[in-house]
Design a protein around this motif. Structure first.
Motif, PDB file in Angstrom:
ATOM      1  N   SER A  20      99.455  94.383 -15.764  1.00 19.03           N
ATOM      2  CA  SER A  20      98.993  94.788 -17.095  1.00 19.03           C
ATOM      3  C   SER A  20      98.829  93.590 -18.016  1.00 19.03           C
ATOM      4  O   SER A  20      98.020  93.629 -18.938  1.00 19.03           O
ATOM      5  CB  SER A  20      99.951  95.800 -17.713  1.00 19.03           C
ATOM      6  OG  SER A  20     101.147  95.182 -18.137  1.00 19.03           O
ATOM      7  N   PRO A  24      92.452  91.905 -17.462  1.00 19.88           N
ATOM      8  CA  PRO A  24      91.880  92.332 -18.740  1.00 19.88           C
ATOM      9  C   PRO A  24      91.258  93.724 -18.647  1.00 19.88           C
ATOM     10  O   PRO A  24      90.823  94.158 -17.585  1.00 19.88           O
ATOM     11  CB  PRO A  24      90.824  91.269 -19.038  1.00 19.88           C
ATOM     12  CG  PRO A  24      90.515  90.657 -17.730  1.00 19.88           C
ATOM     13  CD  PRO A  24      91.708  90.828 -16.853  1.00 19.88           C
ATOM     14  N   TYR A  25      91.212  94.407 -19.784  1.00 18.42           N
ATOM     15  CA  TYR A  25      90.578  95.711 -19.982  1.00 18.42           C
ATOM     16  C   TYR A  25      91.315  96.863 -19.320  1.00 18.42           C
ATOM     17  O   TYR A  25      91.387  97.939 -19.870  1.00 18.42           O
ATOM     18  CB  TYR A  25      89.112  95.712 -19.530  1.00 18.42           C
ATOM     19  CG  TYR A  25      88.306  94.601 -20.134  1.00 18.42           C
ATOM     20  CD1 TYR A  25      88.109  94.537 -21.505  1.00 18.42           C
ATOM     21  CD2 TYR A  25      87.781  93.594 -19.342  1.00 18.42           C
ATOM     22  CE1 TYR A  25      87.392  93.506 -22.077  1.00 18.42           C
ATOM     23  CE2 TYR A  25      87.049  92.559 -19.901  1.00 18.42           C
ATOM     24  CZ  TYR A  25      86.854  92.518 -21.265  1.00 18.42           C
ATOM     25  OH  TYR A  25      86.152  91.496 -21.816  1.00 18.42           O
ATOM     26  N   VAL A  26      91.833  96.693 -18.137  1.00 18.81           N
ATOM     27  CA  VAL A  26      92.548  97.761 -17.454  1.00 18.81           C
ATOM     28  C   VAL A  26      94.050  97.654 -17.726  1.00 18.81           C
ATOM     29  O   VAL A  26      94.807  98.556 -17.410  1.00 18.81           O
ATOM     30  CB  VAL A  26      92.269  97.687 -15.926  1.00 18.81           C
ATOM     31  CG1 VAL A  26      92.865  98.851 -15.190  1.00 18.81           C
ATOM     32  CG2 VAL A  26      90.779  97.621 -15.659  1.00 18.81           C
ATOM     33  N   LEU A  28      95.859  97.949 -20.334  1.00 17.24           N
ATOM     34  CA  LEU A  28      96.457  98.988 -21.172  1.00 17.24           C
ATOM     35  C   LEU A  28      96.858 100.188 -20.326  1.00 17.24           C
ATOM     36  O   LEU A  28      97.978 100.696 -20.444  1.00 17.24           O
ATOM     37  CB  LEU A  28      95.469  99.399 -22.267  1.00 17.24           C
ATOM     38  CG  LEU A  28      95.966 100.405 -23.287  1.00 17.24           C
ATOM     39  CD1 LEU A  28      97.072  99.789 -24.127  1.00 17.24           C
ATOM     40  CD2 LEU A  28      94.841 100.857 -24.180  1.00 17.24           C
ATOM     41  N   TYR A  70      97.158  94.365 -25.238  1.00 15.67           N
ATOM     42  CA  TYR A  70      95.855  95.013 -25.216  1.00 15.67           C
ATOM     43  C   TYR A  70      95.702  96.028 -26.338  1.00 15.67           C
ATOM     44  O   TYR A  70      94.582  96.311 -26.757  1.00 15.67           O
ATOM     45  CB  TYR A  70      95.572  95.612 -23.842  1.00 15.67           C
ATOM     46  CG  TYR A  70      95.355  94.504 -22.848  1.00 15.67           C
ATOM     47  CD1 TYR A  70      94.245  93.687 -22.948  1.00 15.67           C
ATOM     48  CD2 TYR A  70      96.286  94.211 -21.866  1.00 15.67           C
ATOM     49  CE1 TYR A  70      94.048  92.632 -22.077  1.00 15.67           C
ATOM     50  CE2 TYR A  70      96.106  93.168 -20.990  1.00 15.67           C
ATOM     51  CZ  TYR A  70      94.980  92.383 -21.103  1.00 15.67           C
ATOM     52  OH  TYR A  70      94.798  91.329 -20.248  1.00 15.67           O
ATOM     53  N   LEU A  73      94.694  93.770 -29.171  1.00  8.74           N
ATOM     54  CA  LEU A  73      93.328  93.333 -28.913  1.00  8.74           C
ATOM     55  C   LEU A  73      92.322  94.444 -29.220  1.00  8.74           C
ATOM     56  O   LEU A  73      91.268  94.196 -29.823  1.00  8.74           O
ATOM     57  CB  LEU A  73      93.194  92.882 -27.457  1.00  8.74           C
ATOM     58  CG  LEU A  73      91.861  92.289 -27.043  1.00  8.74           C
ATOM     59  CD1 LEU A  73      91.612  90.981 -27.790  1.00  8.74           C
ATOM     60  CD2 LEU A  73      91.850  92.049 -25.547  1.00  8.74           C
ATOM     61  N   LEU A  74      92.642  95.658 -28.842  1.00  6.63           N
ATOM     62  CA  LEU A  74      91.764  96.794 -29.115  1.00  6.63           C
ATOM     63  C   LEU A  74      91.617  97.033 -30.617  1.00  6.63           C
ATOM     64  O   LEU A  74      90.512  97.280 -31.105  1.00  6.63           O
ATOM     65  CB  LEU A  74      92.306  98.044 -28.419  1.00  6.63           C
ATOM     66  CG  LEU A  74      91.464  99.306 -28.486  1.00  6.63           C
ATOM     67  CD1 LEU A  74      90.134  99.086 -27.774  1.00  6.63           C
ATOM     68  CD2 LEU A  74      92.210 100.458 -27.860  1.00  6.63           C
ATOM     69  N   ILE A  77      89.337  94.362 -32.050  1.00  4.42           N
ATOM     70  CA  ILE A  77      87.934  94.615 -31.707  1.00  4.42           C
ATOM     71  C   ILE A  77      87.362  95.702 -32.609  1.00  4.42           C
ATOM     72  O   ILE A  77      86.245  95.577 -33.124  1.00  4.42           O
ATOM     73  CB  ILE A  77      87.798  94.988 -30.209  1.00  4.42           C
ATOM     74  CG1 ILE A  77      88.067  93.766 -29.338  1.00  4.42           C
ATOM     75  CG2 ILE A  77      86.422  95.578 -29.908  1.00  4.42           C
ATOM     76  CD1 ILE A  77      88.173  94.072 -27.862  1.00  4.42           C
TER      77      ILE A  77
END
Length: 90
Positions: A20, A24-26, A28, A70, A73-74, A77
């Protein structure tokens, strides 16, 4: 001296926690699954007296760190998209 069998869910929680942070991206989704597995494995370890308590705790910590990274980060964004649309007027 008899060795204890290590709980498989604790190992899986640690692996998912590390992934995790790294993927990246997955990350979370993997972090959330890692938290669920680590909580489940800690309960099983108490009942069955298996080994792997340290692995389960490390899996929980790394999963929480991955989710936090993440998640932040989300949010950043989403805020940047909101700021961009406000500035551009669309």
């Amino acid at each position: 001296m008899e060795t204890q069998q290590t709980n498989g869910k604790a190992v899986a929680a640690l692996v998912l926690g590390i992934l995790s942070i790294v993927i990246p991206y997955v990350g979370l989704i993997l972090g959330i699954i890692g938290i669920i597995l680590s909580n489940s494995s800690l309960k099983e370890i108490v009942v069955t007296n298996e080994g792997g308590r340290g692995l389960a705790i490390a899996g929980r910590v790394t999963s929480i760190i991955g989710v936090a990274i993440y998640g932040i980060l989300l949010v950043l964004i989403i805020l940047s998209f909101a700021a961009f649309t406000t500035i551009s007027g669309y």
